[in-house]
Design an enzyme around this catalytic site. Structure first.
Site, short mmCIF file in Angstrom:
data_model
loop_
_atom_site.label_atom_id
_atom_site.label_comp_id
_atom_site.label_asym_id
_atom_site.label_seq_id
_atom_site.Cartn_x
_atom_site.Cartn_y
_atom_site.Cartn_z
N TYR A 67 -4.53 2.08 -4.07
CA TYR A 67 -5.68 2.56 -4.86
C TYR A 67 -6.28 1.38 -5.60
CZ TYR A 67 -1.88 3.18 -8.34
OH TYR A 67 -0.79 3.02 -9.14
N HIS B 155 -2.46 -2.67 -5.19
CA HIS B 155 -3.85 -3.09 -4.97
C HIS B 155 -3.99 -4.19 -3.92
CE1 HIS B 155 -3.98 -0.89 -8.63
NE2 HIS B 155 -3.47 -1.85 -9.35
#
Ligand code: C5P
Length: 327
Positions: free
Chosen positions: A256, A303
Site C-alpha cells: 500500500y 511500500h
C-alpha cells in the site's frame, strides 16, 4: 476588509510568494511568474484569469495524468459516503491483516456522532487558487531555508512526527493538517486538523477511544491511548481513497502507499497548487529524517519507494506538483 484592500492584499501575497519562489528555485518558470504578476493588475485581468497559480488540475488533456487522476473519488470519510463495496472492504481489512470481527457500520456511526460529519472540501477547480505545501520528513530539508516558502501556502500538510519547533527556518512553523495513524500519533495544536489515515477498523476505534475512554493502547504495537488535538477538526481519510491511490497511481506496487505519497495525493485532490518539500534523499544520498538520525529505508516494509519516487518525479516534470529538493 473591503474588496479593493482584499485585492491589494492578494496581489501583495502573490508578489511575496513569487519572490520566495525565485529565491528557492530560480529558473525560467519563476521569471515568467514575475512577468505575469507585474502585468497591470486591472479588475478585468483578475476576472479573466481562470487560475492565479500553477494549477495542478486543468482542462488540458494530459493522458498520463487523467488516466490516473479520478476527481470524483471520495477523499474523506463521512456518514453518507461510508458504505464500502465488498472489494474495497476486503482490500482494506487485509492491509494489516485485521481478523477480528468488528461491525464497521456501528463504528462509523459512533465515529460521526463525535467528529465532524461533513463534506470537508470542495474538489479542486481551475477557478480557485488554494495552495498546499506537503512537507515530508526527509533530511534534505536541513539548511534548505524553505520555512517562509512553506508557510506562505494556504494549507500546510505534515505527517507523522515531523516537528516544527526548532526547525522553523527550514520547515516552517505552521501546520494546518497532520496525517497520522495510531502508531505514529503525536499531539497537535488547536489550529491543526488531525487527519487519520486508517489501515484497519481498530484505527477508527482508536480515534474514538483517544477522545473518550482512552482504553485502546495496543494495536500491533503500543500506541498512545490519547492525543491532544481539536476534536472538531478531526478528519478521516476514506478507505476507498487509499485503494484508489494504490491501484490507479501505484499500479498495485508494494502493498500500500506510503504516508508521504498518500499525502501528496490528498493535496492533489483538495488544492489547486501543490508544493512538495522534504521528500527523497539528501544530496549525498542519505535517507534520514530532518529531526533525527534514524535511517529510513524507503523500499522497506509495505511500500515500493522507488516506484513512488518515479511517480513524484513524473508529476513534477509534468508540472502537476512543484518539488523542492532541498540539500
Ligand atoms: O518516516 P516517515 O514515514 O515519518 O516520513 C513521512 C514521509 O516522508 C515518508 O512516507 C516519505 O514519503 C517521506 N520521507 C522521504 N525521505 C526521508 C524520510 C521521509 O521521502 N528520508
Amino acid at each position: 476588509m473591503n474588496t479593493s484592500s482584499k485585492v491589494t492584499t492578494n496581489i501583495t501575497m502573490h508578489y511575496n510568494r513569487t519572490v520566495q519562489y525565485f529565491i528557492a528555485s530560480g529558473g525560467i518558470t519563476t521569471i515568467l511568474c514575475i512577468f505575469i504578476v507585474y502585468q497591470p493588475l486591472t479588475e478585468s485581468f483578475l476576472e479573466d484569469s481562470s487560475c492565479m497559480c500553477n494549477c495542478a488540475i486543468d482542462s488540458e488533456g494530459d493522458k498520463w495524468f487523467y488516466q490516473r487522476y479520478r476527481p470524483t473519488t471520495h477523499v474523506l470519510l463521512n456518514s453518507k459516503n461510508s458504505a464500502l463495496d465488498f472489494n474495497t472492504y476486503s482490500w482494506w481489512r487485509a492491509l494489516q491483516g485485521e481478523s477480528t470481527v468488528t461491525n464497521y457500520t456501528k463504528v462509523v456511526e459512533v465515529l460521526f456522532s463525535l467528529f465532524p460529519d461533513k463534506n470537508h472540501f470542495s474538489n479542486a477547480s481551475p477557478s480557485r487558487c488554494r495552495t498546499c505545501a506537503v512537507v515530508g520528513n526527509s533530511g534534505n530539508l536541513i539548511r534548505s531555508h524553505y520555512g517562509a516558502l512553506v508557510d506562505s501556502n494556504d494549507f500546510i500538510i505534515r505527517m507523522n512526527e515531523g516537528p516544527t519547533k526548532g526547525f522553523e527556518r527550514d520547515v516552517g512553523s505552521k501546520t494546518t493538517h497532520r496525517i497520522i495513524y495510531p502508531e505514529s500519533a503525536v499531539d497537535m495544536d488547536d489550529a491543526t486538523h488531525l487527519v487519520l489515515l486508517p489501515f484497519k477498523i481498530l484505527d477508527l476505534q482508536w480515534i474514538i477511544s483517544a477522545f473518550t475512554t482512552k482504553h485502546i493502547d495496543m494495536t500491533y504495537m503500543y500506541v498512545r491511548p490519547t492525543v491532544k488535538a481539536d476534536m472538531n477538526k478531526v478528519m478521516i481519510i476514506h478507505p476507498a481513497f487509499m485503494k484508489y491511490v494504490y491501484e490507479s497511481w501505484l499500479d498495485k506496487r508494494g502493498f500500500y502507499s506510503s504516508t508521504g505519497f498518500i499525502s501528496i495525493m490528498f493535496a492533489l485532490h483538495i488544492c489547486d497548487e501543490v508544493n512538495v518539500f522534504g521528500f527523497g534523499p539528501t544530496r549525498d544520498g542519505a535517507w534520514h529524517h530532518y529531526f533525527d538520525d534514524l535511517v529510513v529505508d524507503s523500499n522497506g516494509g509495505p511500500h515500493d519507494g522507488e516506484f513512488e519516487r518515479k511517480l513524484i518525479a513524473e508529476l513534477h516534470q509534468k508540472q502537476r506538483i512543484m518539488m523542492y529538493k532541498g540539500f
